[in-house]
Scaffold this motif. Sequence first.
Motif, short mmCIF file in Angstrom:
data_model
loop_
_atom_site.label_atom_id
_atom_site.label_comp_id
_atom_site.label_asym_id
_atom_site.label_seq_id
_atom_site.Cartn_x
_atom_site.Cartn_y
_atom_site.Cartn_z
N GLY A 123 -0.98 7.16 -5.32
CA GLY A 123 -1.26 8.84 -4.39
C GLY A 123 -2.48 8.20 -3.33
O GLY A 123 -2.66 6.76 -2.76
N PRO A 124 -2.91 8.58 -2.24
CA PRO A 124 -3.45 8.56 -1.92
C PRO A 124 -4.78 7.27 -1.78
O PRO A 124 -4.89 6.57 -1.01
CB PRO A 124 -4.24 9.68 -0.46
CG PRO A 124 -3.79 11.52 -1.54
CD PRO A 124 -2.66 10.35 -2.48
N PHE B 239 1.09 -1.19 0.37
CA PHE B 239 -0.19 0.36 0.00
C PHE B 239 0.81 0.75 -0.30
O PHE B 239 0.30 2.16 -0.71
CB PHE B 239 -1.05 0.11 0.53
CG PHE B 239 -0.21 0.07 2.55
CD1 PHE B 239 -0.13 1.36 3.22
CD2 PHE B 239 0.30 -0.72 3.14
CE1 PHE B 239 0.28 1.55 4.17
CE2 PHE B 239 0.47 -0.73 4.74
CZ PHE B 239 0.70 0.40 4.62
N GLU B 240 2.19 1.58 0.49
CA GLU B 240 3.07 2.37 0.36
C GLU B 240 3.31 2.51 -0.73
O GLU B 240 4.02 3.39 -1.41
CB GLU B 240 4.09 1.50 1.33
CG GLU B 240 4.06 2.08 3.13
CD GLU B 240 5.04 1.44 3.99
OE1 GLU B 240 4.73 1.59 4.26
OE2 GLU B 240 5.67 0.67 4.05
N VAL B 241 3.77 1.78 -1.88
CA VAL B 241 4.51 1.99 -3.14
C VAL B 241 3.15 2.45 -3.35
O VAL B 241 2.97 3.17 -4.90
CB VAL B 241 4.53 0.06 -3.83
CG1 VAL B 241 5.07 0.34 -4.86
CG2 VAL B 241 5.73 -0.40 -2.84
N LEU B 242 1.94 1.49 -3.74
CA LEU B 242 1.05 2.52 -4.99
C LEU B 242 0.60 3.68 -4.28
O LEU B 242 0.33 4.79 -5.20
CB LEU B 242 -0.17 1.74 -4.20
CG LEU B 242 -0.84 0.68 -4.84
CD1 LEU B 242 -2.01 -0.63 -4.26
CD2 LEU B 242 -0.79 0.51 -6.36
N LEU C 2 -4.06 -0.97 0.70
CA LEU C 2 -4.77 -1.54 2.04
C LEU C 2 -5.77 -1.69 2.59
O LEU C 2 -5.73 -2.85 3.29
CB LEU C 2 -4.23 -0.63 2.95
CG LEU C 2 -4.53 -0.33 4.89
CD1 LEU C 2 -3.29 -0.56 5.00
CD2 LEU C 2 -4.35 0.91 5.37
N ALA C 3 -7.25 -1.92 2.08
CA ALA C 3 -8.24 -2.59 2.22
C ALA C 3 -8.43 -3.85 1.81
O ALA C 3 -8.72 -4.89 2.53
CB ALA C 3 -9.47 -2.02 1.70
#
Length: 476
Positions: free
Chosen positions: A129-130, A121-124, A137-138
């Motif tokens: 973007g957020p 999720f940090e790569v995305l 993450l979900a």
Amino acid sequence: MSVKEGEEGMAGNANETEIEARSEERTDHGGSVFSMKRLLWDGGSVYDAWFSCASNQVAQVLLTLPYSFSQMGMASGVVLQIFYGIMGSWTAYVISVLYVEYRSRKEKENVSFKNHIIQWFEVLDGLLGPYWKAVGLAFNCTFLLFGSVIQLIACASNIYYINDKLDKRTWTYIFGACCATTAFIPSFENYRIWSFLGLGMTTYTAWYLTIAALLHGQVEGVTHSGPTKLVLYFTGATNILYTFGGHAVTVEIMHAMWKPRKFKYIYLLATVYVFTMTIPSAAAVYWAFGDQLLTHSNAFSLLPNSLWRDAAVILMLIHQFITFGYACTPLYFVWEKVVGMHDTKSICIRALARLPVVVPIWFLAIIFPFFGPINSAVGSLLVSFTVYIIPALAHMLTYRSAPSRQNAVEKPPRVLGGWKGAYVVNAFVVVWVLVVGFGLGGWASMTNFIKQVDTFGLFAKCYQCPPPSSSSSPPH
């Protein structure tokens, strides 16, 4: 030298410096470079990554693939294993490319990851973007949560064939407590000996299933009628989709490597080895028992009791403990970051902080003890997006502009036709998995799952257990 080459050189030097620092830190704490601690505990080589991928890719699903063959037939079972194996290898490659791209960009900004483990999720977030971070993450956390649930269910299902004095729900309580000890394993780098042993355990079990089924021979009046219903066909197909969707932990495995850029073909090589386990075992058991598997989702339930079978059950139990750790460790990382304990050096303090993650897994395993059908439901609703659709879309959007393609750290293989070929493959993956995996597979797997709930109820005490009068196992 061009500016681009200069930047890549700086990023490579920064990466090598960090790797050297990590190596020095291991040497300082472990004494000799060839110490027993490093041999068993510190694994970051290409071989460690291969063992992790191969060991994690197939666990309890090995026992449900014959069940899938009975739902969809022999030919479809073999073809879809190869098809989804190749598709899974491609999306694992895509995830590895995006990780390298993200890390390279951050290293150019002098960001250090010495005390931080990068996650998908940090790569995305860094590349798109957020909003993409929230979606990633979900799906990732939900999939890994239910992946851990499935391992607990499998533990209870398997041990019952050795000791049926306790029902499967009670065994779930016991193994939930045992699996909670994975909180003491800091990261994927520390799974070196476990991944090696785990692959040996699944290899033994796969070949036990193959040889035992062939020696047993076909049961009297065996029939191989599958496929008979679309619901069963697509339920079996989504279980195979789930089988080759074990690369939700690709980023964490790569981050544990000393040289992450060497990962890109590791998953494909691991998948080739996995084929040698999954195809012969599923085909042999289905050949021997045929349609009986439609009501026996665990292959152990039809094979005669023997010391060889008991050994396979025990080895699978140990391996499911390992796979529980694989699935749960990224959840531990997320929780550590939420509560501010991710950079804590004390293993015991981190383990205590991680324990709340196990509680919902334990609870869900008791609510939904449907070994087999739950694999297909998770495969269609979660795996389809987590490791197929989202990575393919992310790759397409990350490199949608000409400058981003020109400055890409990793170019697509020429054999696929470069960027155009990669775009076509990604588009095919998105459309196929969305329509067949999520659409038809979701309909079929949820129909079957609801049927299990109606038949056995939630909190089923002993799912698919034989009646008391016939529960005793035959002699060795």
